[in-house]
Write a protein that holds these residues in place. Structure first.
Motif, PDB file in Angstrom:
ATOM      1  N   THR A  55      14.202   3.765  69.076  1.00 22.34           N
ATOM      2  CA  THR A  55      14.673   4.470  70.268  1.00 22.34           C
ATOM      3  C   THR A  55      15.863   3.751  70.892  1.00 22.34           C
ATOM      4  O   THR A  55      16.872   4.374  71.227  1.00 22.34           O
ATOM      5  N   ARG A 104      12.608   2.510  79.125  1.00 21.01           N
ATOM      6  CA  ARG A 104      11.254   2.466  78.552  1.00 21.01           C
ATOM      7  C   ARG A 104      10.434   1.482  79.353  1.00 21.01           C
ATOM      8  O   ARG A 104      10.912   0.396  79.701  1.00 21.01           O
ATOM      9  N   HIS A 132       7.181  10.722  75.827  1.00 20.68           N
ATOM     10  CA  HIS A 132       8.298  10.189  75.043  1.00 20.68           C
ATOM     11  C   HIS A 132       9.090  11.425  74.592  1.00 20.68           C
ATOM     12  O   HIS A 132       9.019  11.839  73.439  1.00 20.68           O
ATOM     13  N   GLN A 135      11.367  11.696  71.462  1.00 20.97           N
ATOM     14  CA  GLN A 135      10.619  11.652  70.195  1.00 20.97           C
ATOM     15  C   GLN A 135      10.119  13.049  69.836  1.00 20.97           C
ATOM     16  O   GLN A 135      10.242  13.487  68.685  1.00 20.97           O
ATOM     17  N   GLY A 260       6.903   6.108  63.765  1.00 19.58           N
ATOM     18  CA  GLY A 260       7.252   4.706  63.628  1.00 19.58           C
ATOM     19  C   GLY A 260       6.992   3.980  64.939  1.00 19.58           C
ATOM     20  O   GLY A 260       6.975   4.629  65.986  1.00 19.58           O
TER      21      GLY A 260
HETATM   22  N1   CP Z   1       9.171   5.984  67.614  1.00 18.01           N
HETATM   23  C1   CP Z   1       9.579   5.036  68.486  1.00 18.01           C
HETATM   24  O1   CP Z   1       9.631   5.218  69.692  1.00 18.01           O
HETATM   25  O2   CP Z   1       9.914   3.846  67.884  1.00 18.01           O
HETATM   26  P1   CP Z   1      10.392   2.509  68.655  1.00 18.01           P
HETATM   27  O3   CP Z   1       9.203   2.018  69.426  1.00 18.01           O
HETATM   28  O4   CP Z   1      10.819   1.569  67.558  1.00 18.01           O
HETATM   29  O5   CP Z   1      11.528   2.892  69.552  1.00 18.01           O
END
Ligand code: CP
Length: 305
Positions: A55, A104, A132, A135, A260
């Motif tokens: 992200t 975040r 989120h 996402q 992920g």
């Molecule tokens: N999917 C996702 O938010 O990955 P990160 O935590 O690596 O940003």
């Protein structure tokens, strides 16, 4: 509004508009010259109180490709006192006159709280177990490109639904666009009242994946588990880990997704993650395009835009 705090509050046409805009950025991103000028002269600050690979990097790339000056603030959550410090941080950043803040935070609602203290646009890059939104948008774009539609598809969201902001945002978005959404998890990993979100609840992979078009796996968020949510990782993988045998419960043309970071051998087998039905790498590419679309849409709401 001028912020993107969640999928909640977005209408279906607004969601489709963002996906259509992202399609244009996929084309741009595959060219040698990837820059445009929508955010020229603008300042974007990424402030991540919680770890991120995908992200944070994709928001940075997205902002830069749109011509913004992008600054990454890395905050170690251990030095953070929730509430007071968050508001102080917001006021400090606001004094630097940024145009967009991408935030975040490990606490649900923290990004909305921060948004109330600043004058610029705020984008939620994940807040606790709440939302989120980018996402869910990138997941929807990936599904739409591979299946040609969202409405009428059966999407099984599997695993640690309890701790997952990805699950929550996806349930809202996919439901708004007319997909049949299922959650598949042991009772200990399902939030109370999940039935009220308009999803079918399954406690076995056999029934949950039966006839599914999309199998979306979630990371087991062991860092958020204080007590005994699962008997053991080995047993969890046995019952809920996606391997080739369990994938056969789904439709033969089912596609596999994971936001992920993956825990290979915990919620997903490596062979499936890297296999022909996996969309996991494409999800990452869509992430840059979707974040460009979100920033571009917000840029139009900035003063003097
Ligand atoms: N999917 C996702 O938010 O990955 P990160 O935590 O690596 O940003």
């Amino acid at each position: 509004g001028r912020d993107l705090l969640g999928i909640e509050g977005l209408s279906a046409p607004e969601i489709v508009g963002l996906l259509d805009l992202a399609e244009e950025f996929i084309v741009l991103n595959r060219q040698i010259e990837k820059k445009c000028t929508t955010l020229r002269g603008r300042t974007q600050i990424n402030i991540f109180f919680e770890a991120s690979t995908r992200t944070q990097s994709s928001f940075e790339i997205a902002g830069k490709r749109l011509g913004a000056d992008v600054m990454n603030m890395s905050v170690s959550s251990s030095s953070l006192k929730k509430g007071e410090t968050l508001i102080d941080t917001a006021i400090t950043l606001n004094a630097m006159n940024p145009d967009i803040l991408v935030v975040r935070h490990h606490a649900s609602g923290a990004v909305a709280l921060l948004a109330r203290k600043v004058d610029c646009c705020v984008v939620n890059a994940g807040d606790g177990a709440h939302e989120h939104p980018t996402q869910a948008l990138l997941d929807a774009l990936t599904i739409r490109r591979n299946k040609g539609r969202i409405a009428g598809l059966t999407v099984a969201i599997c695993g640690d639904v309890l701790h997952s902001r990805v699950a929550r945002s996806n349930i809202l978005l996919l439901g708004a666009l007319g997909a049949n959404v299922r959650v598949v998890a042991p009772s200990t990993l399902l939030p109370a009242g999940i039935e009220n979100f308009g999803v079918e609840v399954h406690r076995s992979m056999a029934s949950g994946l039966d006839g599914a078009d999309i199998v979306m796996m979630l990371r087991l968020q062991r860092e958020r588990m204080a007590g005994s949510f699962i008997p053991s990782v080995k047993e969890y993988f046995h019952f809920y880990g996606l391997d080739e045998d369990k994938l056969r419960y789904a439709r033969p043309d089912a596609l596999v997704m994971h936001p992920g970071p993956m825990n290979r051998g915990v919620e997903i087998d490596s062979g499936v993650a890297d296999g022909p039905q996996s969309l996991i790498r494409e999800q990452v590419e869509m992430g840059v395009a979707v974040r460009m679309a979100v920033l571009d849409a917000l840029a139009r709401k900035l003063p003097n835009a």
